[in-house]
Design an enzyme around this catalytic site. Structure first.
Site, PDB file in Angstrom:
ATOM      1  N   LYS A 134       0.832  -1.205   0.000  1.00 15.70           N
ATOM      2  CA  LYS A 134       0.000   0.000   0.000  1.00 15.70           C
ATOM      3  C   LYS A 134       0.870   1.260   0.000  1.00 15.70           C
ATOM      4  O   LYS A 134       0.490   2.274  -0.586  1.00 15.70           O
ATOM      5  CB  LYS A 134      -0.910   0.012   1.229  1.00 15.70           C
ATOM      6  CG  LYS A 134      -2.067  -0.984   1.175  1.00 15.70           C
ATOM      7  CD  LYS A 134      -3.035  -0.694   2.308  1.00 15.70           C
ATOM      8  CE  LYS A 134      -3.819  -1.902   2.737  1.00 15.70           C
ATOM      9  NZ  LYS A 134      -5.002  -2.197   1.969  1.00 15.70           N
ATOM     10  N   GLU A 137      -2.371   7.002   8.068  1.00 18.73           N
ATOM     11  CA  GLU A 137      -3.219   7.820   7.204  1.00 18.73           C
ATOM     12  C   GLU A 137      -4.112   8.653   8.092  1.00 18.73           C
ATOM     13  O   GLU A 137      -4.499   8.214   9.176  1.00 18.73           O
ATOM     14  CB  GLU A 137      -4.116   6.931   6.305  1.00 18.73           C
ATOM     15  CG  GLU A 137      -3.484   6.558   4.989  1.00 18.73           C
ATOM     16  CD  GLU A 137      -4.395   5.705   4.106  1.00 18.73           C
ATOM     17  OE1 GLU A 137      -5.579   5.504   4.442  1.00 18.73           O
ATOM     18  OE2 GLU A 137      -3.903   5.238   3.070  1.00 18.73           O
ATOM     19  N   HIS A 195     -14.446  -2.634   8.765  1.00 21.89           N
ATOM     20  CA  HIS A 195     -13.711  -2.392   7.516  1.00 21.89           C
ATOM     21  C   HIS A 195     -13.872  -3.503   6.489  1.00 21.89           C
ATOM     22  O   HIS A 195     -13.096  -3.611   5.543  1.00 21.89           O
ATOM     23  CB  HIS A 195     -12.221  -2.137   7.781  1.00 21.89           C
ATOM     24  CG  HIS A 195     -11.963  -1.132   8.854  1.00 21.89           C
ATOM     25  ND1 HIS A 195     -12.432   0.164   8.780  1.00 21.89           N
ATOM     26  CD2 HIS A 195     -11.319  -1.227  10.037  1.00 21.89           C
ATOM     27  CE1 HIS A 195     -12.073   0.815   9.868  1.00 21.89           C
ATOM     28  NE2 HIS A 195     -11.407  -0.003  10.655  1.00 21.89           N
ATOM     29  N   ARG A 212      -6.978  -7.927  -9.035  1.00 22.03           N
ATOM     30  CA  ARG A 212      -7.686  -9.192  -9.243  1.00 22.03           C
ATOM     31  C   ARG A 212      -9.146  -8.886  -9.495  1.00 22.03           C
ATOM     32  O   ARG A 212      -9.584  -7.751  -9.385  1.00 22.03           O
ATOM     33  CB  ARG A 212      -7.577 -10.053  -7.984  1.00 22.03           C
ATOM     34  CG  ARG A 212      -8.033  -9.281  -6.746  1.00 22.03           C
ATOM     35  CD  ARG A 212      -8.168 -10.158  -5.531  1.00 22.03           C
ATOM     36  NE  ARG A 212      -8.213  -9.403  -4.303  1.00 22.03           N
ATOM     37  CZ  ARG A 212      -9.281  -8.835  -3.787  1.00 22.03           C
ATOM     38  NH1 ARG A 212     -10.440  -8.912  -4.406  1.00 22.03           N
ATOM     39  NH2 ARG A 212      -9.223  -8.165  -2.651  1.00 22.03           N
TER      40      ARG A 212
END
Ligand code: ADP
Ligand code: ADP
Ligand code: MG
Length: 504
Positions: free
Chosen positions: A117, A201, A236, A293
């Protein structure tokens, strides 16, 4: 189609979905299975099947060497990884390619570029795609993290660089809690991904998860297939997905589509992929990650665009040009997907493993069910306890919600507890109807969404099945008001109130 035979390196509903596409394209399917999956639907449906080992994923569905060995022995010329398991494993893609198999997916390089990420964030910034304000220095100690967090401002989200499935994420409200959150996120990420690196973040409160499906061919053609709104999440993790997003306006939709295409071009992406964004309440959007994917929720895109994503994956893997241009693709009507799980909402969503005595999926206009199980199967502790994805399509969102509520009310699962009532409560909530559900909604309204009464007891379930069997019906599907039509027999439908179908 240049492919003769495809190795399907997965199990369950996604394996069944890929087999279906293979059949339409005239490609033979070679499926693999673990010892507990000998009677699984994907094994029944494939043209050829190969036992690859014990139930534990490490010995079967996550074993690259065994997958390659089967592909060779079976004479496959391509491999489709599905989602989950090895689908985002660049080493598997590289090993397959090195063995002369065509990987039905992006290149190993593109997978690696997007696999971290943090590396992906850097790439996206260079490509001019907005990312969430954050901090990601490899050599940073906890003090540096605390200082950076103060700069960014709380709340802060600690995330795992190698993350997935919501693992290794911690929301931190104040500085004093950060060191502990860093430590526990590192532990969880290390265990789950063998990579304990974390980054920060800004935590966007009142956010929407909106992702863009992209599709690229080997000739430089890249298109997006519009968005999926996936803000109905618990911890999440997605629960309900839909397209179009009730939250986006046309301008934001177009900007996000363009940003997703730019993201794909930045890594030379080929095949199907998803660029995930988080959108704040003002409509500003930021790149989260790219999933290299096919995605669990791809059917909603298929319904609104009329395209078959799995067939398109095979076509671009075969070197074909995309058969359309961006302006040829449109979003029509409204599609919603619910993930029906064998889990106990009232008991902290614990997986409810065990026998699935009866599974009768809903039928009707605009209803699609993607499943890998059937009546008599066992929901195993070894794999994801998803029973089915129920997807509906209708002319607009209101009609789609109505259709989904009806479809769920007619879904029969005997023998195991499911999240069906929970899904129905979520769909019936006024916030869902108004399109107001953000990523916090489910977690902060759990009490209102969890069914009050406990599900029907096993005894009642068995009596129910027996009652229908004794009546000699060919179908045991109970319908709304079944209690009265069953009046001449003992009817558990009438006593087990929480299970009565068609209930509002
Ligand atoms: P999506 O955004 O497509 O929902 P997820 O990251 O949630 O993607 O994972 C996709 C699916 O893959 C999950 O719902 C789960 O069924 C499966 N999956 C994810 N990780 C694993 C794993 N390590 N092993 C087996 N299946 C997995
Ligand atoms: P995963 O790899 O586990 O799918 P993602 O980065 O895609 O991780 O995030 C999963 C979910 O976590 C998002 O859909 C969103 O609900 C939430 N999330 C992630 N990043 C943020 C953020 N910066 N602010 C608020 N919520 C976030
Ligand atoms: Mg994600």
């Amino acid at each position: 189609m240049i492919f003769r035979k495809c190795l399907i390196a997965n199990r369950g509903e996604i394996a069944v979905r890929i087999i279906r596409a293979c059949r339409e394209l005239g490609i033979q399917s070679a499926a693999v299975y673990s010892e507990v999956d000998a009677h699984a639907l994907h094994v029944q449906q494939a043209d050829e099947v190969y036992l690859i080992g014990a139930a534990s994923p490490a010995e079967s569905y996550l074993n690259i060497d065994k997958m390659i060995a089967v592909a060779r022995a079976a004479g496959c010329d391509c491999v489709h990884p599905g989602y989950g398991f090895l689908s985002e494993n660049a080493d598997f893609a590289a090993a397959a390619t090195a063995s002369g198999l065509t990987w039905v997916g992006p290149s190993a390089d593109a997978m690696r570029a997007m696999g971290s990420k943090t590396a992906a964030r850097t790439l996206m910034q260079q490509a001019g795609v907005p990312v969430v304000p954050g901090f990601q220095r490899e050599d940073a100690d906890d003090e540096a993290f605390v200082a950076a967090a103060a700069n960014i401002g709380y709340p802060i989200l600690v995330k795992a660089a190698g993350g997935g499935g919501g693992k290794g994420m911690r929301v931190v409200q104040q500085a004093q809690d950060l060191p502990e959150a860093l430590a526990s996120a590192r532990r969880e990420a290390g265990n789950a991904f063998g990579d304990s690196r974390v980054f920060l973040e800004k935590y966007i409160e009142s956010a929407h998860h909106v992702e863009i499906q992209v599709l690229a061919d080997t000739h430089g053609g890249v298109v997006h297939l519009f968005e999926r709104e996936c803000s109905s999440q618990r911890r999440h993790q997605k629960i309900i997905e839909e397209s179009p997003s009730p939250f986006l306006d046309e301008v934001t939709r177009a900007k996000m589509g363009a940003a997703a295409v730019a993201a794909a071009q930045a890594v030379g992406y080929v095949n199907a992929g998803t660029v995930e964004f988080i959108v704040n309440s003002e409509g500003a959007f930021y790149f989260l990650e790219m999933n290299t994917r096919l995605q669990v929720e791809h059917p909603v895109t298929e319904m609104v665009t009329g395209l078959d994503l799995v067939k398109l994956q095979f076509q671009v893997a075969a070197g074909d040009h995309l058969p359309f241009k961006q302006e040829d693709i449109s979003q029509r009507g409204h599609a919603i997907e619910c993930r029906l799980y064998a889990e106990d909402a009232a008991n902290n969503f614990l997986p409810a493993v065990g026998p699935l005595l009866q599974f009768i999926p809903p039928l009707g206009p605009g209803i699609r069910v993607d499943t890998g199980v059937q009546s008599g199967d066992v929901i195993s502790i070894h794999y994801d306890p998803m029973i089915a994805k129920i997807i509906v399509y209708a002319v607009d969102r209101t009609a789609a919600i109505q259709r989904m509520r009806t479809a769920l009310s007619q879904t029969v699962t005997l023998g195991t507890i499911t999240n069906r009532e929970f899904l129905m409560a979520l769909l019936a909530h006024p916030a869902f109807a108004s399109g107001d559900v953000d990523t916090h909604f489910v977690d902060s309204h759990l009490d209102a969404l969890i069914p009050a009464s406990s599900p029907m007891s096993d005894t009642a379930l068995i009596a129910a099945a027996l009652g229908d069997f004794l009546r000699g019906e060919t179908s045991v599907q109970p319908v709304a008001g079944a209690a009265s039509t069953n009046g001449d027999l003992y009817s558990p439908w009438s006593v087990a109130d929480s299970f009565r179908l068609g209930k509002r």
